[in-house]
Design a protein around this motif. Structure first.
Motif, PDB file in Angstrom:
ATOM      1  N   ARG A   1      38.401  43.341  44.406  1.00 52.25           N
ATOM      2  CA  ARG A   1      37.435  43.696  45.696  1.00 52.25           C
ATOM      3  C   ARG A   1      37.083  42.550  46.074  1.00 52.25           C
ATOM      4  N   GLY A   2      36.829  41.104  45.419  1.00 47.80           N
ATOM      5  CA  GLY A   2      36.406  40.056  45.961  1.00 47.80           C
ATOM      6  C   GLY A   2      37.618  39.202  46.678  1.00 47.80           C
ATOM      7  N   ASN A   3      38.641  39.605  46.796  1.00 45.21           N
ATOM      8  CA  ASN A   3      40.047  39.235  47.153  1.00 45.21           C
ATOM      9  C   ASN A   3      40.394  37.988  46.614  1.00 45.21           C
ATOM     10  N   THR A   4      40.193  38.074  45.189  1.00 45.57           N
ATOM     11  CA  THR A   4      40.781  37.052  44.484  1.00 45.57           C
ATOM     12  C   THR A   4      41.998  37.460  43.994  1.00 45.57           C
ATOM     13  N   ARG A   5      43.115  36.659  43.944  1.00 49.45           N
ATOM     14  CA  ARG A   5      44.636  37.154  43.155  1.00 49.45           C
ATOM     15  C   ARG A   5      44.446  37.265  41.637  1.00 49.45           C
TER      16      ARG A   5
END
Length: 135
Positions: A39-43
């Motif tokens: 959700r935090g856009n980390t891979r």
């Protein structure tokens, strides 16, 4: 947890694949290996992604361009899908044979090549008509 579960951060995945994290970012940008995102856009990379990264490294070491590697990976994915489809069809064929042991699975029809089912031990009646062709 299976091999497709995204569990590794980019640093861990880079270490497992023996690559620099920036290389993983580049491969993600060009679509060679696309990890899932939080959700935090980390891979988040899975074991499957790490194996794919190692395959990219192997192909690159053999001299393939990134576009060539993408094509090889796409074709390998396509082969896996087709192999799965063949397994599904073989399973369906086996189930059909088990459900109807007194029948053949298929035979070519006499009219126009249609597929018909016959009882075991029977044969298709052959067409004995003579056709004269005139130009």
């Amino acid at each position: 947890m299976d091999r497709f579960t995204p569990v590794f951060a980019i640093a861990a995945a880079a270490e497992l694949a023996e690559m620099h994290p920036q290389t993983l970012r580049q491969y993600d940008r060009i679509g060679l290996v696309s990890p899932q995102r939080t959700r935090g856009n980390t891979r988040r990379y899975s074991l499957h992604d790490v194996a794919r990264l190692r395959e990219v490294a192997r192909l690159s070491a053999e001299g393939l361009s990134l576009e060539g590697i993408r094509r090889v990976l796409d074709l390998e994915d396509q082969v896996r899908q087709l192999e799965g489809r063949v397994r599904d069809l073989e399973r369906a064929l086996t189930e059909e044979r088990l459900q109807r042991p007194d029948r053949r699975v298929f035979a070519a029809g006499s009219a126009g090549g249609e597929v018909v089912t016959l009882r075991r031990g029977t044969r298709m009646r052959r067409n004995a008509e003579v056709v004269v062709w005139q130009p």
